[in-house]
Design an enzyme around this catalytic site. Structure first.
Site, PDB file in Angstrom:
ATOM      1  N   SER A 127      57.533  12.297  15.954  1.00  0.00           N
ATOM      2  CA  SER A 127      58.042  13.638  16.218  1.00  0.00           C
ATOM      3  C   SER A 127      57.793  14.616  15.066  1.00  0.00           C
ATOM      4  CB  SER A 127      59.544  13.558  16.494  1.00  0.00           C
ATOM      5  OG  SER A 127      60.235  13.062  15.347  1.00  0.00           O
TER       6      SER A 127
ATOM      7  N   LYS B   4      61.094  19.675   7.994  1.00  0.00           N
ATOM      8  CA  LYS B   4      61.218  19.431   9.436  1.00  0.00           C
ATOM      9  C   LYS B   4      62.489  20.081   9.966  1.00  0.00           C
ATOM     10  CE  LYS B   4      61.090  15.611  12.808  1.00  0.00           C
ATOM     11  NZ  LYS B   4      61.002  14.143  12.967  1.00  0.00           N
TER      12      LYS B   4
ATOM     13  N   SER C  16      58.056   8.159  13.435  1.00  0.00           N
ATOM     14  CA  SER C  16      57.845   9.599  13.512  1.00  0.00           C
ATOM     15  C   SER C  16      57.320  10.264  12.242  1.00  0.00           C
ATOM     16  CB  SER C  16      59.148  10.296  13.931  1.00  0.00           C
ATOM     17  OG  SER C  16      59.452   9.984  15.260  1.00  0.00           O
TER      18      SER C  16
END
Length: 485
Positions: free
Chosen positions: A155, A80, A179
């Protein structure tokens, strides 16, 4: 059949027998990316040259050694883009950090490097991890591999979509209010948010420091356990890192859950949860019953205040953490006549709408005259939520409910209604406020879209969470369902 349809243990065995090379795995990853990335848009950057170079070095190491080091050896991974990577652009999906190239690695990246994994690229996300749909990225919208007109969740949407699409074997995400788990549920993969402090946050660009936690996203529970074993553990560079022994989570996967006591909060099955999701969870509980577990309805009475408390706490911490992004030391700078104007222009042009919204909310909640009424009150509610969990765990081994109240919604459906968007995290937020571990595992389909089952455990008891998740997975094989891209 893709190589990435195999378990980590199977691939490790093939590498050990020299029936497969690391180069084969890296080739498979980039080949799949070339096939589907234009539809999914999971990656913000790719590191193909460095990945192929590392794969070659790891293959040479295999040929000169009779012993293969660790189960993650040579495996392709996506990271990420809010986890810093030395020499690899780390943007947090924000225009403000569009050209930021870190000079060090996050602890989790160091540990993956020690495990000899191969980084394939950096994954898209909501800007600074603020969002539930991946529509808040400053660069592009990632799409759900099950239906490219729908969101992958946020996210960590890029992290979940890349695994679901078969672009990488596993990925790392971060979870502040759901997330990792919400995208895992929307994309039909396995996502673990460990106990707060289990995994070092050093090198994770902070959103809300008391809530953020890094965790793995994989296709199977067993694979997830292997990855967490590799990245967990105490880190002196992170003051919130817990000096707690890391269990061999993979050894907990016995399949035996006879006598296990499950709590099902009535608040997690109430109004707002779709009929299809509720039915899928009830079917999952029947499956667990057939394996020898028992379940009862309980109450987590302060859950109804969790969303309000979370957004006050998270936004307050974000307003403090993001103050460092001023356009002076790194990131985009908009030159103006004086220093104050440079700050203002750099931040107003660099940050997206959602980030600015949360900074404003957090700054207000921390301001003189409002601190006691908002931030302090939210922290008091957080304590009550934590006590709710502690009370339930006196009598039960795990808490189970849906991960998200609905399946993945359509792109654009909620982006202009922040309050409705915030409500999508209502079932995951309490876990972060309490700091306990939770995993989302696939529990079937509703109208052709994945549904996630959330299994919540006691502090630092990821082993039990994995044991329950693995037993359920083995009894259902929902993890074998794949999208057709």
């Amino acid at each position: 059949m893709s190589l990435f349809d195999h378990r980590i243990a199977d691939i490790h065995e093939l590498l050990h027998k020299k029936e497969l090379t690391v180069t084969d795995l890296v080739n498979e990853s980039y080949s799949r990316i070339n096939q589907v990335e234009s539809k999914v848009d999971a990656f913000l950057s790719l590191t193909e040259e460095a990945a192929r170079k590392k794969a070659k070095a790891l293959d040479e190491k295999i040929s000169s050694s009779s012993r293969l080091e660790g189960p993650l050896y040579g495996l392709p991974v996506g990271i990420k883009d809010n986890i810093v990577t030395k020499g690899i652009r780390t943007t947090c999906a924000s225009k403000l950090l569009e050209n930021f190239e870190p000079i060090h690695n996050a602890t989790v990246v160091e540990r993956l490097n020690e495990a000899n994994t191969v980084t394939i690229g950096k994954l898209n996300m909501d800007e600074f991890a603020m969002g539930s749909s991946n529509e808040n990225s400053g660069f592009k919208v990632t799409r759900n591999p099950w239906d490219i007109d729908r969101v992958p969740g946020g996210s960590s949407g890029g992290s979940a979509a890349s695994v679901a699409a078969g672009e990488v074997l596993f990925s790392l995400g971060s979870d502040t209010g759901g997330s990792i788990r919400e995208p895992a549920a929307f994309c039909g993969v396995v996502g673990m948010k460990p106990t707060y402090g289990r995994v070092s946050r050093f090198g994770l660009v902070a959103f809300a420091s008391s809530l953020d936690q890094i965790g793995p996203i994989t296709r199977t529970v067993e694979d997830n356990a292997y990855v967490l074993e590799a990245i967990a553990g105490h880190d002196q560079r992170d003051s919130t890192s817990a000096n707690v022994e890391v269990d061999k989570f993979s050894e907990a996967l016995t399949g035996d859950i006879k006598g296990l006591r499950i709590a099902v909060p009535k608040e997690y099955m109430a109004e707002g949860v779709s009929d299809e999701v509720r039915e899928q969870v009830l079917q999952s509980l029947k499956t667990l019953e057939s394996l020898g577990a028992t379940w009862e309805e309980v109450s987590l009475p302060h859950s109804k205040y969790a969303t309000a408390a979370y957004y006050l706490i998270a936004s307050s911490e974000a307003s403090a953490n993001l103050a460092r992004f001023d356009g002076i030391r790194y990131g985009v700078r908009v030159e103006e006549g004086n220093l104050i104007e440079t700050y203002k222009k750099s931040r107003s042009q660099g940050f997206g709408e959602e980030v600015k919204r949360r900074i404003m909310l957090g700054t207000f909640a921390l301001s003189s005259g409002y601190y006691d009424a908002y931030y302090k009150k939210a922290q008091q509610v957080r304590t009550l939520i934590k006590r709710d969990f502690e009370e339930v765990f006196k009598d039960y081994d795990v808490i189970i409910g849906p991960t998200a109240p609905t399946t993945a919604f359509k792109i654009g459906e909620k982006i202009n209604d922040p309050l409705t968007m915030y409500a999508t995290d209502i079932l995951t937020i309490p876990v972060n406020l309490a700091g306990v571990p939770a995993i989302s595992v696939p529990s079937g389909l509703a109208e052709g879209l994945p549904v996630g089952l959330q299994i919540i455990g006691k502090f630092f008891d990821e082993s039990t969470v994995y044991r329950v998740a693995h037993a359920f997975e083995q009894a259902t094989n929902f993890n074998e369902l794949k999208p057709e891209l």
